[in-house]
Design an enzyme around this catalytic site. Structure first.
Site, PDB file in Angstrom:
ATOM      1  N   ARG A  90     -16.957   0.554  -1.621  1.00 19.95           N
ATOM      2  CA  ARG A  90     -15.728   1.295  -1.969  1.00 19.95           C
ATOM      3  C   ARG A  90     -15.992   2.340  -3.059  1.00 19.95           C
ATOM      4  O   ARG A  90     -15.421   2.312  -4.142  1.00 19.95           O
ATOM      5  CB  ARG A  90     -14.640   0.315  -2.352  1.00 19.95           C
ATOM      6  CG  ARG A  90     -14.563  -0.782  -1.317  1.00 19.95           C
ATOM      7  CD  ARG A  90     -13.352  -1.462  -1.003  1.00 19.95           C
ATOM      8  NE  ARG A  90     -12.145  -0.744  -0.806  1.00 19.95           N
ATOM      9  CZ  ARG A  90     -10.943  -1.349  -0.905  1.00 19.95           C
ATOM     10  NH1 ARG A  90     -10.895  -2.590  -1.265  1.00 19.95           N
ATOM     11  NH2 ARG A  90      -9.840  -0.668  -0.708  1.00 19.95           N
ATOM     12  N   PRO A  91     -16.889   3.247  -2.804  1.00 18.64           N
ATOM     13  CA  PRO A  91     -17.237   4.271  -3.786  1.00 18.64           C
ATOM     14  C   PRO A  91     -16.053   5.203  -4.069  1.00 18.64           C
ATOM     15  O   PRO A  91     -15.075   5.225  -3.315  1.00 18.64           O
ATOM     16  CB  PRO A  91     -18.365   5.037  -3.104  1.00 18.64           C
ATOM     17  CG  PRO A  91     -18.143   4.829  -1.656  1.00 18.64           C
ATOM     18  CD  PRO A  91     -17.593   3.454  -1.516  1.00 18.64           C
ATOM     19  N   ILE A  92     -16.144   5.964  -5.167  1.00 17.20           N
ATOM     20  CA  ILE A  92     -15.078   6.926  -5.472  1.00 17.20           C
ATOM     21  C   ILE A  92     -15.655   8.341  -5.536  1.00 17.20           C
ATOM     22  O   ILE A  92     -15.060   9.238  -6.143  1.00 17.20           O
ATOM     23  CB  ILE A  92     -14.357   6.574  -6.791  1.00 17.20           C
ATOM     24  CG1 ILE A  92     -15.342   6.564  -7.977  1.00 17.20           C
ATOM     25  CG2 ILE A  92     -13.625   5.243  -6.687  1.00 17.20           C
ATOM     26  CD1 ILE A  92     -14.635   6.540  -9.325  1.00 17.20           C
ATOM     27  N   ASP A  93     -16.832   8.521  -4.918  1.00 17.00           N
ATOM     28  CA  ASP A  93     -17.501   9.832  -4.973  1.00 17.00           C
ATOM     29  C   ASP A  93     -16.626  10.961  -4.457  1.00 17.00           C
ATOM     30  O   ASP A  93     -16.542  12.044  -5.078  1.00 17.00           O
ATOM     31  CB  ASP A  93     -18.816   9.781  -4.198  1.00 17.00           C
ATOM     32  CG  ASP A  93     -18.621   9.253  -2.755  1.00 17.00           C
ATOM     33  OD1 ASP A  93     -17.696   8.438  -2.532  1.00 17.00           O
ATOM     34  OD2 ASP A  93     -19.373   9.678  -1.866  1.00 17.00           O
ATOM     35  N   LEU A  94     -15.925  10.735  -3.359  1.00 21.12           N
ATOM     36  CA  LEU A  94     -15.083  11.806  -2.803  1.00 21.12           C
ATOM     37  C   LEU A  94     -13.891  12.107  -3.709  1.00 21.12           C
ATOM     38  O   LEU A  94     -13.466  13.266  -3.830  1.00 21.12           O
ATOM     39  CB  LEU A  94     -14.596  11.415  -1.404  1.00 21.12           C
ATOM     40  CG  LEU A  94     -15.659  11.328  -0.312  1.00 21.12           C
ATOM     41  CD1 LEU A  94     -15.020  10.928   1.015  1.00 21.12           C
ATOM     42  CD2 LEU A  94     -16.410  12.652  -0.184  1.00 21.12           C
ATOM     43  N   ASN A 115       0.791  -1.225   0.000  1.00 24.10           N
ATOM     44  CA  ASN A 115       0.000   0.000   0.000  1.00 24.10           C
ATOM     45  C   ASN A 115       0.826   1.279   0.000  1.00 24.10           C
ATOM     46  O   ASN A 115       0.266   2.368  -0.117  1.00 24.10           O
ATOM     47  CB  ASN A 115      -0.988  -0.022   1.166  1.00 24.10           C
ATOM     48  CG  ASN A 115      -2.059  -1.078   0.950  1.00 24.10           C
ATOM     49  OD1 ASN A 115      -2.180  -1.639  -0.144  1.00 24.10           O
ATOM     50  ND2 ASN A 115      -2.811  -1.378   1.983  1.00 24.10           N
TER      51      ASN A 115
HETATM   52  C1  EPZ Z   1      -6.800   1.780   1.453  1.00 20.90           C
HETATM   53  O1  EPZ Z   1      -7.999   1.551   0.747  1.00 20.90           O
HETATM   54  C2  EPZ Z   1      -6.038   0.459   1.423  1.00 20.90           C
HETATM   55  N1  EPZ Z   1      -5.748   0.073   0.042  1.00 20.90           N
HETATM   56  C3  EPZ Z   1      -6.874  -0.631   2.102  1.00 20.90           C
HETATM   57  O2  EPZ Z   1      -6.091  -1.827   2.111  1.00 20.90           O
HETATM   58  C4  EPZ Z   1      -7.145  -0.197   3.536  1.00 20.90           C
HETATM   59  O3  EPZ Z   1      -7.975  -1.171   4.167  1.00 20.90           O
HETATM   60  C5  EPZ Z   1      -7.857   1.160   3.543  1.00 20.90           C
HETATM   61  O4  EPZ Z   1      -7.061   2.133   2.826  1.00 20.90           O
HETATM   62  C6  EPZ Z   1      -8.100   1.697   4.943  1.00 20.90           C
HETATM   63  O5  EPZ Z   1      -6.894   1.798   5.623  1.00 20.90           O
HETATM   64  C7  EPZ Z   1      -4.661   0.601  -0.580  1.00 20.90           C
HETATM   65  O6  EPZ Z   1      -3.950   1.419  -0.022  1.00 20.90           O
HETATM   66  C8  EPZ Z   1      -4.386   0.123  -1.973  1.00 20.90           C
HETATM   67  P1  EPZ Z   1     -10.311   4.430   2.231  1.00 20.90           P
HETATM   68  P2  EPZ Z   1      -8.942   2.815   0.333  1.00 20.90           P
HETATM   69  O7  EPZ Z   1     -10.583   5.344   1.103  1.00 20.90           O
HETATM   70  O8  EPZ Z   1      -8.096   3.988   0.028  1.00 20.90           O
HETATM   71  C9  EPZ Z   1     -14.968   5.329   2.165  1.00 20.90           C
HETATM   72  C10 EPZ Z   1      -5.617  -4.108   1.725  1.00 20.90           C
HETATM   73  O9  EPZ Z   1      -6.079  -5.158   2.201  1.00 20.90           O
HETATM   74  N2  EPZ Z   1     -14.842   6.118   0.918  1.00 20.90           N
HETATM   75  O10 EPZ Z   1      -9.430   4.891   3.339  1.00 20.90           O
HETATM   76  O11 EPZ Z   1      -9.900   2.342  -0.698  1.00 20.90           O
HETATM   77  C11 EPZ Z   1     -14.736   3.841   1.946  1.00 20.90           C
HETATM   78  O12 EPZ Z   1     -15.911   3.220   1.453  1.00 20.90           O
HETATM   79  C12 EPZ Z   1      -6.567  -2.977   1.381  1.00 20.90           C
HETATM   80  O13 EPZ Z   1      -4.402  -3.890   1.509  1.00 20.90           O
HETATM   81  C13 EPZ Z   1     -15.961   6.775   0.414  1.00 20.90           C
HETATM   82  O14 EPZ Z   1     -17.055   6.686   0.980  1.00 20.90           O
HETATM   83  O15 EPZ Z   1      -9.739   3.049   1.676  1.00 20.90           O
HETATM   84  C14 EPZ Z   1     -14.368   3.352   3.339  1.00 20.90           C
HETATM   85  O16 EPZ Z   1     -15.569   3.084   4.054  1.00 20.90           O
HETATM   86  C15 EPZ Z   1      -8.016  -3.316   1.682  1.00 20.90           C
HETATM   87  N3  EPZ Z   1     -15.863   7.507  -0.733  1.00 20.90           N
HETATM   88  C16 EPZ Z   1     -13.668   4.571   3.959  1.00 20.90           C
HETATM   89  O17 EPZ Z   1     -13.927   5.670   3.082  1.00 20.90           O
HETATM   90  C17 EPZ Z   1     -14.669   7.619  -1.400  1.00 20.90           C
HETATM   91  O18 EPZ Z   1     -14.621   8.314  -2.441  1.00 20.90           O
HETATM   92  C18 EPZ Z   1     -12.162   4.423   4.071  1.00 20.90           C
HETATM   93  O19 EPZ Z   1     -11.707   3.931   2.832  1.00 20.90           O
HETATM   94  C19 EPZ Z   1     -13.525   6.941  -0.872  1.00 20.90           C
HETATM   95  C20 EPZ Z   1     -13.637   6.208   0.290  1.00 20.90           C
END
Ligand code: EPZ
Length: 416
Positions: free
Chosen positions: A121-125, A23
């Site tokens: 895992r939306p990308i809205d933000l 990561n």
């Molecule tokens: C990163 O994912 C990691 N992946 C994940 O590791 C890790 O579990 C996660 O961060 C949390 O630490 C990589 O770095 C490649 P987030 P990411 O955006 O960036 C919500 C592994 O096993 N959200 O911090 O996708 C989302 O749904 C993986 O190595 C929105 O709502 O996680 C979640 O509930 C799994 N809208 C929360 O934020 C958005 O646009 C945190 O997700 C983006 C996120």
């Protein structure tokens, strides 16, 4: 077969060297797109997610070569800005190429990266934030096209802490016009590594590792060589393997300074942990468990990626415990699989209640995502008899060679 066979009962002993961080590698490889020239990334793990990221860079016109764990990326030939759907679909973290590509080429078309079993895992933000930096995004049925002449710095007050959004905004901001403020920014070590790479290349970033990042845009960045830190989640996984199987192991190169919450929880769950300058000595079952309540959260809280491995430890122990998952809405998929092995786990809302039986039995179980799959393998180390974990490809996304590493530690494990 795409599976792993484990014959439980062996204690672990010896040493394993912890691979580079998945990561941290992925956003740093994306960041090479910001630099016109050749960057060298050391300690880049040989895992399928990195393979797919390198394929994406190649499909965009970059020249990529790997010598062991050193990857050289030459972006001089960068010519394409439409990402191939087969790689985007396979690896959702391709979204982090968005910010870097927009900064470099001003235009990107890509399919929506899928969710996965742990959550929507939306990308809205991601999209909302880039629009605020002047990006015009046209959303279609299954893909979107983003365009901008030059990214403009902006002040962000995000509604939640997101690792991926923080990374995308940092990548978009380092060459943008003006200053960008990100609050609350994610503080994960992987973000600090990304900032370290960019600062070495000439970026002006303040507040790395804090919840307020300030980035002053610069005109250009220079090619650099950078070493990726060791993977704290892989280190934590092998720590949990030793807590399941028992024995004493040395986790060479484990990033002690990034593992405080994991190490303190492991100690409270009965392990003895001694931190050395070059790694961690673990005695898996040194003393009685004194705490088995766990809540995941953003760094430096207990990492969500370690939730499944710890559940495996609890399921194999004779303790009762509970785990509250606060980051992803569906990260208890391995409960049904652990219960097939004789665990007694019940889920209510975002909390799993584990009634450790102290006795797991070998079974045929199915990996459904990366960390859950690894957790099933380490649970099988403690189970009586033979287990088979299918869908090994999920585990290969983040672990270089879990079978070889566990065999070298004395486990009776083989590819099936
Ligand atoms: C990163 O994912 C990691 N992946 C994940 O590791 C890790 O579990 C996660 O961060 C949390 O630490 C990589 O770095 C490649 P987030 P990411 O955006 O960036 C919500 C592994 O096993 N959200 O911090 O996708 C989302 O749904 C993986 O190595 C929105 O709502 O996680 C979640 O509930 C799994 N809208 C929360 O934020 C958005 O646009 C945190 O997700 C983006 C996120």
């Amino acid at each position: 077969m795409d599976a792993i066979r484990i014959y439980g009962g062996n204690c672990l002993k010896g040493q394993t060297t912890i691979q580079g961080s998945k990561n941290a590698s992925l956003p740093i490889l994306a960041a090479t797109l910001l630099i016109n020239g050749v960057c060298e990334i050391d300690n880049c793990p040989e895992i399928s997610d990195v393979y797919h990221m390198l394929r994406l860079l190649t499909s965009l016109g970059c020249r990529v070569e790997r010598k062991g764990t050193c990857v050289r990326v030459n972006t001089c030939g960068l010519s394409v800005c439409d990402m191939p759907s087969d790689s985007v679909g396979v690896m959702r973290s391709s979204i982090m190429l968005l910010g870097a590509l927009l900064a470099r080429t001003g235009r990107v078309c890509m399919e929506y990266p899928g969710g996965c079993v742990i959550g929507a895992r939306p990308i809205d933000l991601h999209l909302q934030s880039l629009r605020k930096m002047g990006v015009v995004i046209e959303e279609r049925e299954a893909e979107f096209c983003a365009e901008v002449s030059r990214l403009k710095g902006a002040v962000f007050r995000l509604p939640l802490v997101s690792v991926g959004v923080t990374e995308n905004l940092v990548l978009a901001a380092v060459l943008a016009e003006g200053t960008t403020v990100i609050e609350p920014a994610a503080k994960e070590p992987e973000i600090q590594a990304l900032c370290g790479f960019l600062q070495k290349a000439g970026a002006r970033i303040e507040g790395s590792g804090t919840q307020r990042l300030v980035i002053h845009g610069v005109r250009t960045l220079k090619p650099v060589r950078y070493r990726v830190p060791a993977d704290r989640i892989v280190a934590g996984t092998y720590l949990c393997a030793c807590m399941c199987a028992g024995g004493r192991i040395f986790l060479k190169d484990a990033p002690v300074c990034h593992m405080e919450s994991v190490l303190s929880h492991a100690t409270r769950m009965g392990a003895a942990v001694v931190c050395e300058p070059d790694g961690i000595v673990v005695d898996g079952k040194e003393h009685e468990c004194t705490c088995n309540r766990l809540t995941t959260g953003c760094y430096p809280m207990f990492p969500t990626d370690m939730q499944s491995p710890v559940m495996a430890v609890m399921a194999a122990s004779a303790q009762r415990g509970c785990i509250e998952e606060t980051v992803f809405e569906n990260r208890f998929r391995i409960v049904a699989e652990l219960n097939k092995m004789g665990a007694n786990i019940m889920v209510r809302g975002n909390t799993a209640y584990i009634n450790g039986s102290g006795r797991l039995c070998g079974a045929i179980v199915q990996a459904q995502e990366l960390r859950g799959g690894a957790a099933l393998v380490i649970a099988a180390l403690a189970a009586e008899g033979t287990s088979i974990v299918t869908n090994r490809h999920y585990i290969d996304r983040g672990y270089e060679d879990i079978v070889l590493n566990l065999r070298e530690l004395g486990a009776d494990v083989e590819l099936a």
